[in-house]
Scaffold this motif. Sequence first.
Motif, short mmCIF file in Angstrom:
data_model
loop_
_atom_site.label_atom_id
_atom_site.label_comp_id
_atom_site.label_asym_id
_atom_site.label_seq_id
_atom_site.Cartn_x
_atom_site.Cartn_y
_atom_site.Cartn_z
N ASP A 137 0.88 -1.18 0.00
CA ASP A 137 0.00 0.00 0.00
C ASP A 137 0.91 1.22 0.00
OD1 ASP A 137 -1.73 2.06 0.40
OD2 ASP A 137 -2.69 1.24 2.18
N ILE A 138 1.20 1.71 -1.22
CA ILE A 138 2.24 2.74 -1.34
C ILE A 138 1.70 4.15 -1.32
CG2 ILE A 138 3.75 1.23 -2.69
CD1 ILE A 138 2.69 3.02 -5.14
N TYR A 139 0.37 4.27 -1.32
CA TYR A 139 -0.19 5.62 -1.49
C TYR A 139 -0.24 6.41 -0.20
CZ TYR A 139 -1.12 3.41 -5.82
OH TYR A 139 -0.94 2.73 -6.99
N ARG A 140 -0.28 5.66 0.89
CA ARG A 140 -0.24 6.34 2.18
C ARG A 140 1.01 5.88 2.90
NH1 ARG A 140 -4.37 4.67 5.80
NH2 ARG A 140 -4.08 2.66 4.80
N PRO A 141 2.02 6.75 2.98
CA PRO A 141 3.26 6.37 3.68
C PRO A 141 2.96 5.83 5.07
CG PRO A 141 3.52 8.49 2.60
CD PRO A 141 2.09 8.11 2.43
N ALA A 142 1.91 6.36 5.68
CA ALA A 142 1.55 5.91 7.03
C ALA A 142 1.19 4.42 7.05
CB ALA A 142 0.38 6.72 7.57
N ALA A 143 0.71 3.94 5.91
CA ALA A 143 0.31 2.53 5.86
C ALA A 143 1.53 1.62 5.95
CB ALA A 143 -0.46 2.25 4.56
N LEU A 147 2.25 -1.04 8.97
CA LEU A 147 2.53 -2.46 8.80
C LEU A 147 3.84 -2.84 9.50
CD1 LEU A 147 1.34 -5.05 7.51
CD2 LEU A 147 2.91 -4.70 5.61
N LYS A 148 4.80 -1.94 9.43
CA LYS A 148 6.08 -2.21 10.12
C LYS A 148 5.85 -2.35 11.63
CE LYS A 148 9.53 0.03 7.17
NZ LYS A 148 10.18 1.34 7.01
N ILE A 149 5.03 -1.48 12.17
CA ILE A 149 4.74 -1.54 13.61
C ILE A 149 4.02 -2.84 13.96
CG2 ILE A 149 3.40 -0.45 15.48
CD1 ILE A 149 3.93 2.25 14.03
N VAL A 150 3.04 -3.18 13.12
CA VAL A 150 2.30 -4.42 13.34
C VAL A 150 3.26 -5.62 13.26
CG1 VAL A 150 0.63 -5.96 12.22
CG2 VAL A 150 0.03 -3.57 12.60
N MET A 161 9.59 -1.66 -0.09
CA MET A 161 10.44 -1.01 -1.08
C MET A 161 9.97 0.43 -1.23
SD MET A 161 10.92 -4.09 -3.91
CE MET A 161 10.89 -3.00 -5.29
N GLY A 162 9.49 0.99 -0.12
CA GLY A 162 9.00 2.37 -0.18
C GLY A 162 7.82 2.49 -1.12
N GLN A 163 7.83 3.58 -1.89
CA GLN A 163 6.66 3.86 -2.72
C GLN A 163 6.88 3.49 -4.19
OE1 GLN A 163 6.20 7.88 -0.75
NE2 GLN A 163 4.07 7.27 -0.94
N GLN A 164 7.55 2.38 -4.41
CA GLN A 164 7.71 1.91 -5.79
C GLN A 164 6.44 1.22 -6.27
OE1 GLN A 164 11.51 0.12 -6.81
NE2 GLN A 164 12.30 0.70 -4.79
N ASP A 165 6.48 0.77 -7.52
CA ASP A 165 5.32 0.12 -8.13
C ASP A 165 4.91 -1.15 -7.32
OD1 ASP A 165 3.49 -1.13 -9.68
OD2 ASP A 165 4.78 -1.38 -11.44
N PRO A 166 3.66 -1.20 -6.89
CA PRO A 166 3.20 -2.34 -6.07
C PRO A 166 3.37 -3.69 -6.76
CG PRO A 166 1.54 -0.61 -6.12
CD PRO A 166 2.61 -0.19 -7.05
N VAL A 167 3.32 -3.71 -8.10
CA VAL A 167 3.52 -4.97 -8.81
C VAL A 167 4.98 -5.42 -8.64
CG1 VAL A 167 3.51 -6.09 -11.08
CG2 VAL A 167 1.68 -4.50 -10.47
N ASP A 188 -0.12 -6.86 1.83
CA ASP A 188 -1.08 -5.83 2.25
C ASP A 188 -1.21 -4.83 1.11
OD1 ASP A 188 -2.73 -4.21 3.79
OD2 ASP A 188 -1.06 -3.22 4.80
N THR A 189 -2.27 -4.94 0.33
CA THR A 189 -2.43 -4.07 -0.84
C THR A 189 -3.11 -2.75 -0.44
OG1 THR A 189 -4.59 -4.96 -1.40
CG2 THR A 189 -2.68 -6.08 -2.35
N ALA A 190 -3.13 -1.83 -1.40
CA ALA A 190 -3.69 -0.51 -1.11
C ALA A 190 -5.20 -0.56 -0.93
CB ALA A 190 -3.36 0.45 -2.26
#
Length: 294
Positions: A137-143, A147-150, A161-167, A188-190
Motif C-alpha cells: 500500500d504505497i499511497y499512504r506512507p503511514a500505511a 505495517l512495520k509496527i504491526v 520497497m517504499g513507494q515503488q510500483d506495487p507490482v 497488504d495491498t492498497a
Amino acid sequence: MAFESLTQKLNDIFKKLRGKGKLSEADVKQAMKEVRLALLEADVNFKVVKDLISKITERAIGQEVMESLTPAQQVIKIVNEELTSLMGSTQSKVDFSKEITIIMLVGLQGSGKTTTAGKLGKLLSKNGKKPLLVAADIYRPAAITQLKIVGEKVGLPVFTMGQQDPVDISKASVDYAKKHNHDVVIIDTAGRLHVDDDLMNELVNISHAVDPSEILLVVDSMTGQDAVNVAEEFNNRLQLTGLILTKLDGDSRGGAALSVKAVTGCPIKYVGMGEKLDDLEIFHPERMASRILG
Ligand code: GDP
C-alpha cells in the motif's frame, strides 16, 4: 457483541413456540413471519431472507416435525441447519498446497486490512508457518509504517520497497521469501475509500504477477449490506477465494455474515474479533449459527 439483537429476537420467537407444545401449520407460519422480520432487521439481504424462510418453512411444516414430540425443538434445529448451510456449511480452508502460499489481502481503507495482515501472520506462525508481510500500500506512507509496527508487534519481518510500483514490490517480495525460507507471503495491498478502476486494475496486475493461492477480501462487518456490495464488486474483478470479516466483536447486526456467502459465493475464512493482534479466528459456519441462536 454482533448479533445480539437478532439472537434476542430469535430466542423470544422460539420461546413462544416451545410454550405451545404441539404445533399447527399456522403456528409455524406465524413464527417464520417473525423470523423473517428479525433477519431483515439484522440487515440480511432481502433475497437471501426470502429463500431461507421458504426452505425452513417447507421443512418445518413437514410431517416429521408436526408429529414429533418436541416440534419446537425440531424447528429450531432446522433453523440452525439452514443458517449453517447459508454461511457455507463447513469450514473453508486456506489453500496451502503450493510451496509458497501467497495471500493477497484486498479491501477498502479502514476495513482492518493492515491489522488483519498482522493477525493472520501471527495465527499462521503459531501453526508453524514462516510468514513474510509485504507493504504494497504505497499511497499512504503511514500505511507502510503501520505495517512495520504491526510486524514488530507480532515478531514478523516486513518487506518494503517504499513507494515503488506495487507490482514490482509484490514480485520482489516473493523472490525474497524464496531466498529466506518463508513459506507464506501476505501482501497488504492498497485500500481506497471507494471501489474504483485504478484500485481494481492495480490489484488485477498484482494477482497476474504473483499468481496468489488466496485473494482474501477484508470487509468491515459493521457496514452491513455495504460490505456485501463491496464483496460483489471486488469478486467481479478479482475472483476472490474468500473473505475476512472484521469487527464482529462490535455491535454489527449480522447481515454481512449471514448474506455474503449466498450473494457472492465466496466463503468467509476468518473473522476479526477485536483490535488486538490475537483476535482473529478461523470461521466455522456451524459455530456461528449456534452463536446466533444463542
Ligand atoms: P486498513 O485501513 O484497512 O488497513 O485498516 P486498519 O488495519 O488500519 O484498521 C482500521 C481500524 O479498525 C483500526 O482501528 C483497527 O484497530 C480496527 N480493527 C481492525 N480489525 C478489527 C476487529 O476485528 N475488531 C475491532 N474492534 N477493530 C478492528
